[in-house]
Design an enzyme around this catalytic site. Sequence first.
Site, mmCIF file in Angstrom:
data_model
loop_
_atom_site.group_PDB
_atom_site.id
_atom_site.type_symbol
_atom_site.label_atom_id
_atom_site.label_comp_id
_atom_site.label_asym_id
_atom_site.label_seq_id
_atom_site.Cartn_x
_atom_site.Cartn_y
_atom_site.Cartn_z
ATOM 1 N N LEU A 270 47.075 52.471 46.779
ATOM 2 C CA LEU A 270 47.043 51.952 45.415
ATOM 3 C C LEU A 270 45.807 51.064 45.316
ATOM 4 C CD1 LEU A 270 50.679 50.890 44.410
ATOM 5 C CD2 LEU A 270 49.394 52.879 43.645
ATOM 6 N N ASP A 271 45.063 51.191 44.223
ATOM 7 C CA ASP A 271 43.858 50.391 44.059
ATOM 8 C C ASP A 271 44.209 48.900 44.070
ATOM 9 O OD1 ASP A 271 42.503 52.781 43.773
ATOM 10 O OD2 ASP A 271 42.650 52.747 41.580
ATOM 11 N N ARG A 272 43.210 48.097 44.323
ATOM 12 C CA ARG A 272 43.419 46.649 44.423
ATOM 13 C C ARG A 272 44.061 46.063 43.168
ATOM 14 N NH1 ARG A 272 38.601 42.134 44.963
ATOM 15 N NH2 ARG A 272 39.927 40.342 45.419
ATOM 16 N N HIS B 91 40.668 56.228 42.439
ATOM 17 C CA HIS B 91 40.711 55.756 41.041
ATOM 18 C C HIS B 91 41.034 56.883 40.068
ATOM 19 C CE1 HIS B 91 39.430 51.788 42.077
ATOM 20 N NE2 HIS B 91 38.188 52.105 42.363
ATOM 21 N N THR C 43 45.927 47.722 40.983
ATOM 22 C CA THR C 43 47.077 48.517 40.548
ATOM 23 C C THR C 43 48.354 47.971 41.183
ATOM 24 O OG1 THR C 43 45.729 50.511 40.313
ATOM 25 C CG2 THR C 43 48.098 50.830 40.491
#
Length: 237
Positions: free
Chosen positions: A102-104, A187, A106
Amino acid sequence: MRIDKLLANSGFGSRKDVKKLLKSGAVLCNDVKIADGKAHVNPEKDQITVYGEPVHYREFIYLMMNKPKGYISATEDDRLKTVLDLLEPEDAHMKPFPVGRLDRDTEGLLVLTNDGQLAHDVLAPKKHVPKTYYAIIEGIVDEVDIERFKQGVTLDDGYVTKPGELTILKSGTQSEIELIIMEGKFHQVKRMFEAVGKKVLYLKRISMGALVLDESLELGEYREMTEEELTLLQSRS
């Protein structure tokens, strides 16, 4: 397995700490003192105690986390906080790692485990495990976007995504949506919306396959997964 490895994996400290523990005579195997760290025991059959307390050994750990913003999905980083920084020491010593990324910025469902086979099964592209996201979008999301996502959109690097299932929860200058995708490109959700001229303001993963985030978990909280949840995660793997 070796008794020193079993004790280290069960949270009794480093190999050096375990060596001291064994020398102290505090460790018993079937009521017999065991002092040699190289001695082999069977954690499934032998009764192992430390200072009279039974040692409950487990090889694997399965955690569900509600990941907050500001943490990266990695096991270590020189500059940024990782999701492992949110774990209690007794869980961190089992050396779990995030299943997927999971992105930073998110939030939402993240599974952590030290079971490499499970992680491989869940992440293997041929398994096609769907991931569902909730997002707030800057701009009006409409039926045209639904159709474009259904066909697959072309990202900034020329990659054409697999079809995505877009559901509009609220349409307006700020829209709310749910999106199901079968991939996990870098992303990806943000880039899919950029491809149709819109910007993701907030993003949260709410499910992986049949496994749904426990909404009672506050941001940054986690808990062990139940047997039922583990079965749900494996059901598409």
